[in-house]
Design a protein around this motif. Structure first.
Motif, PDB file in Angstrom:
ATOM      1  N   PHE A  74       0.711  -1.037  -0.073  1.00  0.00           N
ATOM      2  CA  PHE A  74      -0.064  -0.098   0.077  1.00  0.00           C
ATOM      3  C   PHE A  74       0.935   1.206   0.098  1.00  0.00           C
ATOM      4  N   GLU A  75       2.028   1.307   0.804  1.00  0.00           N
ATOM      5  CA  GLU A  75       2.880   2.347   0.649  1.00  0.00           C
ATOM      6  C   GLU A  75       3.320   2.734  -0.815  1.00  0.00           C
ATOM      7  N   ASN A  79       2.749   5.851  -3.113  1.00  0.00           N
ATOM      8  CA  ASN A  79       3.863   6.603  -3.944  1.00  0.00           C
ATOM      9  C   ASN A  79       3.500   6.719  -5.127  1.00  0.00           C
ATOM     10  N   PHE A  80       3.101   5.544  -5.809  1.00  0.00           N
ATOM     11  CA  PHE A  80       3.080   5.507  -7.233  1.00  0.00           C
ATOM     12  C   PHE A  80       1.803   6.601  -7.453  1.00  0.00           C
ATOM     13  N   GLU A  81       1.032   6.717  -7.018  1.00  0.00           N
ATOM     14  CA  GLU A  81      -0.224   7.641  -7.172  1.00  0.00           C
ATOM     15  C   GLU A  81       0.290   9.089  -7.192  1.00  0.00           C
ATOM     16  N   MET A  82       1.201   9.267  -6.026  1.00  0.00           N
ATOM     17  CA  MET A  82       1.675  10.688  -5.984  1.00  0.00           C
ATOM     18  C   MET A  82       2.753  11.090  -6.963  1.00  0.00           C
ATOM     19  N   LYS A  91       0.787  18.437  -7.099  1.00  0.00           N
ATOM     20  CA  LYS A  91       1.228  17.659  -6.028  1.00  0.00           C
ATOM     21  C   LYS A  91       0.136  17.227  -5.343  1.00  0.00           C
ATOM     22  N   GLU A  92      -0.295  15.925  -5.237  1.00  0.00           N
ATOM     23  CA  GLU A  92      -1.263  15.549  -4.211  1.00  0.00           C
ATOM     24  C   GLU A  92      -0.976  14.306  -3.580  1.00  0.00           C
ATOM     25  N   GLY A  93      -1.491  13.956  -2.445  1.00  0.00           N
ATOM     26  CA  GLY A  93      -1.231  12.731  -1.825  1.00  0.00           C
ATOM     27  C   GLY A  93      -1.247  13.117  -0.109  1.00  0.00           C
ATOM     28  N   LYS A  94      -0.653  11.883   0.654  1.00  0.00           N
ATOM     29  CA  LYS A  94      -0.770  12.191   1.831  1.00  0.00           C
ATOM     30  C   LYS A  94       0.676  12.597   2.748  1.00  0.00           C
ATOM     31  N   LEU A  95       0.612  13.424   3.823  1.00  0.00           N
ATOM     32  CA  LEU A  95       1.868  13.669   4.431  1.00  0.00           C
ATOM     33  C   LEU A  95       1.633  13.086   5.683  1.00  0.00           C
ATOM     34  N   ILE A 282       5.569  13.980  -1.801  1.00  0.00           N
ATOM     35  CA  ILE A 282       5.307  15.122  -0.999  1.00  0.00           C
ATOM     36  C   ILE A 282       6.250  15.158   0.222  1.00  0.00           C
ATOM     37  N   ALA A 283       6.568  14.185   0.864  1.00  0.00           N
ATOM     38  CA  ALA A 283       7.447  14.043   1.913  1.00  0.00           C
ATOM     39  C   ALA A 283       8.588  14.670   1.618  1.00  0.00           C
ATOM     40  N   GLN A 284       9.465  14.330   0.483  1.00  0.00           N
ATOM     41  CA  GLN A 284      10.645  15.038  -0.177  1.00  0.00           C
ATOM     42  C   GLN A 284      10.554  16.647  -0.201  1.00  0.00           C
TER      43      GLN A 284
END
Ligand code: PGA
Length: 325
Positions: A74-75, A79-82, A91-95, A282-284
């Motif tokens: 799932f991780e 990441n693939f979706e981001m 830029k979208e997704g979860k942080l 996003i995290a980067q």
């Protein structure tokens, strides 16, 4: 194996929450659907995934192994979706961030500005103490962590980004308020308010007091910096807190920083992530943003530090104080 992604999601949610009912709630499906999906998955794996003892659900060895695999899958998918969103120029997704209690004085604001720049991201921010951050690191619960004294026993990427000086705070009517270069021994027997067990601030204070043979009279253990400040103002004792906690001080007349030898304790905040972790886009992006923007954060008690600098140059006694900048 012919497990479906849906079955893996149902299993991961149940294992994470330790309950069929809670998993059904989170996934907005019925509890019998959760049970039947888990049953089918166990058939595919050919081993039971859970053991139910009384009302509690325990993972079997096969279940534990499958949970780790699911989390990796799932991780990677997230990441693939981001990355796809990044290719499309959005830029979208979860942080997911976990920060020590004192970092809450600047991280939410920084996050606010970050989210204005990237409105399509969802942020989860956990504010807690050092010990719980270590636990969360062990569980790979978040993308990034902010803390002082990163643990040595974990494989971590760490980068210092901001000074976190710990200062002695007293009520403004304390007899030592106008004294300069107060010998640390003067704190012997002082009524003291200590952060709770598990706090990194507490460890730093206890280490210094042990080194210097200082024994304060702990009147109260408190797990909240704001409550400690109120207790100081209320006359319960003095304390040692991060200078950043003063940022929210409405009436600065109530509290004073005591000019005690060996203070401020020189700490630094680090941003960290697990060594093997593949950071999401996003995290980067947030990591780079944090490293750049934190350089602009002023210390709320810069006056105090500046005056210490002057004293030091006057006294030419550089060993006496270790300054943070
Ligand atoms: P804490 O923070 O006292 O909230 O644990 C310590 C730190 O700065 O790491």
């Amino acid at each position: 194996m012919h497990a479906t992604l849906h079955q893996l999601k149902v299993f991961e949610t149940t294992a994470r929450l330790g309950s069929f009912t809670k998993a059904a709630e989170e996934l907005s499906i019925t509890q019998p659907t959760v049970s039947s999906q888990i049953k089918q998955l166990s058939k595919v794996v050919t081993l039971p995934l859970f053991e139910q003892i009384g009302k509690r659900l325990y993972l079997t060895d096969a279940g534990t192994e499958l949970l780790e695999t699911c989390q990796e899958i799932f991780e990677k998918l997230e990441n693939f979706e981001m990355k796809i969103a990044d290719f499309k120029g959005t830029k979208e997704g979860k942080l997911s961030l976990a920060v020590v209690s004192t970092a809450k004085y600047f991280i939410p604001r920084l996050l606010g500005y970050f989210c204005q720049e990237y409105p399509n991201i969802d942020v989860s921010l956990k504010v807690t103490n050092h010990k719980e951050i270590e636990q969360r690191m062990g569980e790979n619960a978040d993308d990034l962590y902010i803390l002082s004294q990163p643990p040595q026993n974990l494989d971590l990427f760490t980068k210092p980004f901001l000074d976190n000086p710990l200062v002695v705070l007293a009520p403004s009517n304390h007899p030592l308020v106008n004294e300069k270069n107060i010998p640390i021994k003067c704190l012997d027997g002082e009524s003291f308010i200590m952060r709770e067990k598990g706090s990194g601030t507490r460890v730093a204070v206890e280490n210094l007091f042990a080194q210097q043979n200082v024994s304060v009279r702990v009147r109260l253990d408190l797990g909240n910096n704001e409550a400690i400040k109120q207790a100081i103002v209320g006359g319960l004792g003095i304390s040692v807190l991060s200078g950043h906690t003063l940022i929210s001080q409405g009436n600065t007349d109530d509290l004073a920083i005591l000019d005690v030898e060996h203070f401020p304790i020189k700490c630094r905040w680090y941003v960290a992530h697990l060594g093997g972790k593949q950071l999401s886009v996003i995290a980067q992006t947030f990591l780079e943003y944090l490293l750049e923007e934190s350089q602009k954060i002023p210390l709320p008690f810069q006056h105090f530090l500046n005056s210490k600098k002057q004293e030091i140059s006057l006294l030419n006694n550089k060993k006496h104080f270790e300054l943070v900048n």
